[in-house]
Design an enzyme around this catalytic site. Structure first.
Site, mmCIF file in Angstrom:
data_model
loop_
_atom_site.group_PDB
_atom_site.id
_atom_site.type_symbol
_atom_site.label_atom_id
_atom_site.label_comp_id
_atom_site.label_asym_id
_atom_site.label_seq_id
_atom_site.Cartn_x
_atom_site.Cartn_y
_atom_site.Cartn_z
ATOM 1 N N GLU A 51 0.759 -1.191 0.144
ATOM 2 C CA GLU A 51 -0.051 0.049 0.124
ATOM 3 C C GLU A 51 0.948 1.315 0.122
ATOM 4 O O GLU A 51 1.813 1.647 0.658
ATOM 5 C CB GLU A 51 -0.998 -0.141 1.168
ATOM 6 C CG GLU A 51 -1.861 1.300 1.487
ATOM 7 C CD GLU A 51 -2.416 1.178 2.884
ATOM 8 O OE1 GLU A 51 -3.372 1.874 3.018
ATOM 9 O OE2 GLU A 51 -2.128 0.229 3.659
ATOM 10 N N LYS A 117 -9.313 2.382 -2.696
ATOM 11 C CA LYS A 117 -9.533 1.727 -1.199
ATOM 12 C C LYS A 117 -11.069 2.137 -0.914
ATOM 13 O O LYS A 117 -11.665 3.466 -0.619
ATOM 14 C CB LYS A 117 -8.361 2.173 -0.344
ATOM 15 C CG LYS A 117 -8.450 1.396 0.904
ATOM 16 C CD LYS A 117 -7.325 1.789 1.999
ATOM 17 C CE LYS A 117 -7.196 1.301 3.387
ATOM 18 N NZ LYS A 117 -6.123 1.787 4.009
ATOM 19 N N CYS A 153 -5.345 -3.118 2.246
ATOM 20 C CA CYS A 153 -5.062 -3.080 3.787
ATOM 21 C C CYS A 153 -6.645 -3.425 4.468
ATOM 22 O O CYS A 153 -7.067 -4.444 4.369
ATOM 23 C CB CYS A 153 -4.476 -1.988 3.988
ATOM 24 S SG CYS A 153 -3.794 -1.965 6.081
ATOM 25 N N GLY A 330 23.168 8.166 27.422
ATOM 26 C CA GLY A 330 23.725 8.247 28.709
ATOM 27 C C GLY A 330 23.581 6.768 29.225
ATOM 28 O O GLY A 330 22.264 6.034 29.172
ATOM 29 N N GLU A 442 7.583 4.755 33.201
ATOM 30 C CA GLU A 442 7.866 6.025 33.721
ATOM 31 C C GLU A 442 7.361 7.235 32.924
ATOM 32 O O GLU A 442 6.752 8.178 33.415
ATOM 33 C CB GLU A 442 9.555 6.230 33.472
ATOM 34 C CG GLU A 442 10.364 5.502 34.287
ATOM 35 C CD GLU A 442 11.778 5.305 33.875
ATOM 36 O OE1 GLU A 442 12.539 4.859 34.679
ATOM 37 O OE2 GLU A 442 12.001 5.897 32.870
#
Length: 587
Positions: A51, A117, A153, A330, A442
């Site tokens: 697609e 579609k 899809c 980090g 978090e």
């Protein structure tokens, strides 16, 4: 279903599972051109592409640019000129009276027909009704004596029409061009759906999926061919480009329908379906050179390996498609940064990754030693920055303003922001992409620092809850032990109680419920939209539920400022879950 005059012979299909780049029309055109040539070289008579393969998915507001649509059409016409001896089905945005999510039928050097579609998803990460007009039903093409139904899809996720109408109109093969975004478990869910559609329609179903990363989204490919009985007869690998070739027997569905007449009554009431192209069957070698109803069948990844591979794929494509050659992060000695470092090395190689170890007075010797050991095990370049002098400088600068006030969260956040500044300095100086290392747990409750650990260009595990972070890290370490016989992630990184190490003896559980409690509550509140009373009915303590809901609702402003990250759950923050920042509703 109407009869055919001559029984169809075998049909050799190629499914080009390609990694498109949004907006790179020329690059995508080259990939499609190469795919057509490769399929022709495999004696395929019909080749499928995903697609919107020509523009990449999702092109978003690029679709509002007239010149973008014109450039796409010119590329499509050039591709059409290459289609001799093969039929190609290519996804593209069609500009007509409006814009359509379309499938072009390319053959004999020209665009022979276009399908539009029907079902435009407008939920979750999808926004197609913003950009596209709706097609008006199914369509068939005839390739020799084979009738083929066309879908894109969502058209096949929806039970019934247009696929059912195409089957009732005589299609023995239904093709589906797709850009189906990944989340954990989606592969199995999608394959089961396609199996059911093949059984429902008594058709061969050929699904060609997009692969690769695009911003927050990852596409896993997983192209496959399912026969009319629901048996998978060919399957491409996940998260990798591949040309899947399989030979199918279009006569078998017709014979099956003759014996099983359940759909005759429904077929009489079905909408008529137009045939938009009638094409000669390309000349190919004799049928006995290719076995019938067979193709390679790649194994599916097990669930944890699948998620890990999705992270690697998403990061690799984000870095490469945006023109970076190196990332930096980090490395704290905690499990989150450890997992991000592993994913980065697997995506980019050790030379593409740099890490910074940035201890403060509250960083334990053990965590710092583990961080250094992991960096050595991964073979990445390591930088060392002691942030204590910067902390003293900030304290001196703010001393008069903060006089008479005790240290609190402010000083903790300053440490995270110093580290964020150092990482951004490396990014500015060397052109590296900073990876943020926060997880979904978090992110959900705001246990993060704006312009500190949220700083960066890409948040690899942004959609991974903490318990899943542990699972993925154990998986990657076990894989290393199996292949090298050596530990990759130092054991204490996984076993040590999680801590931000921003004050003495700090533990995450000082501020949050245990992750074994927190993550299931977050799953209910964020993923499933359950309310307070529903969560309590599921056995969670009132005080835990109330605390988590309050934290999640209060942290929306932080999440809006977080970098993009890879979607791997069914409800990711950002494109998936959209909640107003200014919002008085609670629970």
């Amino acid at each position: 279903m109407p009869p055919m005059s001559t029984p169809p012979g075998p049909l050799r299909l190629a499914l080009c599972q390609m990694n498109a780049t949004v907006g790179d029309i020329a690059g995508n055109e080259r990939k499609i051109s190469d795919g057509i040539a490769a399929a022709r070289g495999q004696q395929a008579e019909l080749v499928l592409f995903p697609e919107l393969a020509l523009t990449g998915y999702p092109p978003e507001d690029l679709l509002l640019k007239e010149h973008f649509l014109q450039d796409t059409r010119r590329a499509l016409d050039r591709l059409a000129a290459e289609t001799h001896g093969i039929v190609a089905l290519v996804g593209f945005p069609e500009r007509d009276d409006d814009v359509y999510n379309a499938l072009a039928v390319l053959a004999d050097g020209a665009v022979q027909g276009i399908y539009r579609k029907n079902y435009l998803p407008n939920y979750g990460v999808f926004d197609e009704q913003r950009y596209f007009a709706t097609g008006d039903g199914g369509a068939l093409i005839e390739v020799g004596e084979v009738k083929i139904g066309l879908t894109i899809c969502e058209d096949i996720w929806e039970p019934g029409a247009p696929a059912s109408d195409e089957a009732y109109a005589g299609a023995s093969v239904i093709v589906n061009l797709s850009a189906s975004p990944y989340h954990a478990g989606k592969a199995v869910e999608r394959e089961r759906m396609l199996i059911q559609r093949a059984r429902d329609s008594m058709c061969v179903v050929a699904f060609c999926g997009l692969v690769g990363g695009q911003d927050e989204l990852v596409f896993d490919g997983h192209s496959l061919v399912v026969d009319h009985r629901g048996e998978v007869i060919a399957r491409a690998g996940q998260f990798t480009e591949e040309l899947l070739v399989a030979t199918v027997d279009p006569l078998a569905p017709r014979t099956y329908r003759l014996r099983d007449a359940r759909h005759r009554a429904a077929g009489r009431d079905a909408r008529p379906v137009p045939t938009i192209a009638r094409l000669e069957l390309p000349e190919t070698p004799a049928d006995d050179e290719h076995p019938l109803t067979r193709g390679p069948i790649a194994p599916l990844l097990e669930p944890t390996a699948e998620v890990y591979t999705a992270l690697v794929c998403g990061l690799r494509d984000y870095v490469r498609k945006n023109g970076f050659d190196r990332v930096v992060l980090g490395l704290s000695g905690g499990v989150d940064s450890a997992l991000v470092a592993c994913v980065a090395v697997d995506a980019l190689g050790p030379d593409g990754v740099a890490v910074a170890v940035m201890p403060s007075p509250y960083s334990s010797q053990e965590t710092q030693a583990d961080a250094r050991q992991l960096a050595d095990n991964l073979g990445v370049e390591r930088y060392e920055f002691n942030i204590q002098p910067a902390m003293r400088a900030y304290a001196s600068t703010l001393a008069d303003t903060f006089a008479g006030r005790k240290p609190d969260l402010t000083e903790e956040n300053l440490q995270a922001r110093i580290r964020g500044n150092l990482l951004m300095a490396l990014s500015n100086k060397f052109g590296w992409l900073v990876l943020a290392t926060g997880n979904k747990s978090e992110m959900s409750v705001g246990y993060s620092t704006l312009y500190g650990d949220l700083a960066g260009g890409f948040a690899v595990i942004k959609d991974c809850p903490k318990l899943r972070v542990y699972e993925l890290t154990r998986y990657r370490d076990a894989l290393a032990r199996e292949t090298t016989g050596r530990e990759l992630v130092p054991a204490m990184i996984i076993d040590r109680p999680p801590s931000a190490e921003l004050r003495p003896d700090q533990k995450d559980e000082d501020s949050l419920p245990p992750y074994a409690v927190l993550d299931p509550i977050l799953d209910g509140y964020v993923e499933q939209d359950l309310g307070r009373d529903q969560l309590i009915l599921r056995g969670f303590r009132e005080q835990d539920v109330d605390k988590v809901i309050a934290l999640v609702d209060r942290a929306e402003y932080k999440r809006r400022q977080a970098p993009p990250g890879i979607k791997i759950t069914s409800r990711a923050f950002g494109r998936d879950r959209r909640v107003p920042i200014t919002n008085k509703y609670r629970g």
